[in-house]
Scaffold this active site. Structure first.
Site, PDB file in Angstrom:
ATOM      1  N   HIS A  17       1.299  -1.056  -0.299  1.00  0.00           N
ATOM      2  CA  HIS A  17       0.109   0.136  -0.063  1.00  0.00           C
ATOM      3  C   HIS A  17       0.957   1.302  -0.197  1.00  0.00           C
ATOM      4  O   HIS A  17       0.486   2.657  -0.799  1.00  0.00           O
ATOM      5  CB  HIS A  17      -0.988  -0.081   1.025  1.00  0.00           C
ATOM      6  CG  HIS A  17      -1.715  -1.019   1.332  1.00  0.00           C
ATOM      7  ND1 HIS A  17      -1.951  -2.104   2.347  1.00  0.00           N
ATOM      8  CD2 HIS A  17      -3.297  -1.034   0.335  1.00  0.00           C
ATOM      9  CE1 HIS A  17      -3.284  -3.072   2.559  1.00  0.00           C
ATOM     10  NE2 HIS A  17      -3.916  -1.766   1.299  1.00  0.00           N
ATOM     11  N   ARG A  90      -2.263  -6.107  -8.268  1.00  0.00           N
ATOM     12  CA  ARG A  90      -1.108  -7.355  -8.252  1.00  0.00           C
ATOM     13  C   ARG A  90      -0.904  -8.145  -8.659  1.00  0.00           C
ATOM     14  O   ARG A  90      -2.235  -7.992 -10.637  1.00  0.00           O
ATOM     15  CB  ARG A  90      -1.310  -7.521  -6.751  1.00  0.00           C
ATOM     16  CG  ARG A  90      -0.878  -6.287  -5.504  1.00  0.00           C
ATOM     17  CD  ARG A  90      -1.625  -7.551  -3.938  1.00  0.00           C
ATOM     18  NE  ARG A  90      -3.185  -7.291  -3.825  1.00  0.00           N
ATOM     19  CZ  ARG A  90      -4.180  -7.775  -2.991  1.00  0.00           C
ATOM     20  NH1 ARG A  90      -3.011  -7.589  -2.114  1.00  0.00           N
ATOM     21  NH2 ARG A  90      -5.021  -7.844  -2.980  1.00  0.00           N
TER      22      ARG A  90
END
Ligand code: PNS
Length: 173
Positions: A17, A90
């Site tokens: 993050h 991702r």
């Protein structure tokens, strides 16, 4: 002034993050990290704790602000006069879910754009849920989360860490 929202549950904020937020902060004038209440996900950490951990983890980025919200992302974007939402992407497994959310957000607001930033390979398989699982079994999360989060996880799963670290390792037999 180009302002972007980076929303998420952040339960807890991970190094992945932080990487996405750092990259966003290099592109946009102001980044608003928006911690969602996400009550239905039954988070490990309270909303206040997730806010505190995000603030601590991101304190070095002067154009990053951290807030909480409990409602629709499109309404938050209107409130903050932001037309851009940034999400990290991702492995391919993220795509379906993100595609669905982006499509719904388009339905709700045609002026809001979702930007995706690819995770670097080292964070490709990192997630808050994996980190929680590792910590719940007393596993090391060093490098996967900011130091303040590591401390919070050690507190939350103190007995698992004590049990693991109290035991002699196989190599000492
Ligand atoms: O980190 P997460 O849990 O993947 O983040 C998901 C989040 C908080 C970005 C998403 O659930 C969200 O946008 N919630 C706000 C409610 C909303 O607007 N829902 C409609 C999107 S389809």
């Amino acid at each position: 002034m180009k302002r972007a929202l980076v929303p998420g549950t952040f339960d807890p904020i991970t190094a992945g993050h932080v990487d996405v937020i750092k990259r966003s902060a290099q592109i946009f004038d102001e980044v608003i990290v928006s911690v969602a209440a996400s009550v239905k996900k039954n988070p490990l950490f309270s909303l206040e704790k997730r806010l505190e951990l995000c603030k601590e983890a991101l304190k070095e980025y002067s154009n990053v602000r951290v807030i909480t919200f409990d409602g629709l992302l499109v309404d938050l974007a209107r409130e903050y006069d932001s037309h851009v939402v940034v999400k990290g992407l991702r492995a391919v497994t993220d795509f379906e879910y993100e595609f669905q959310m982006t499509a719904f957000n388009y339905e709700l607001s045609e002026t809001m754009e979702t930007f995706f930033i690819m995770s670097p390979p080292k964070y490709m398989y990192l997630s808050s849920s994996i980190v929680r699982e590792m910590a719940s079994m007393g596993g090391s999360v060093t490098g996967f989360v900011p130091p303040c989060v590591e401390m919070a996880l050690r507190e939350a799963f103190a007995s698992a860490y004590e049990a693991k670290e109290g035991k002699p390792s196989l190599g000492t037999f």
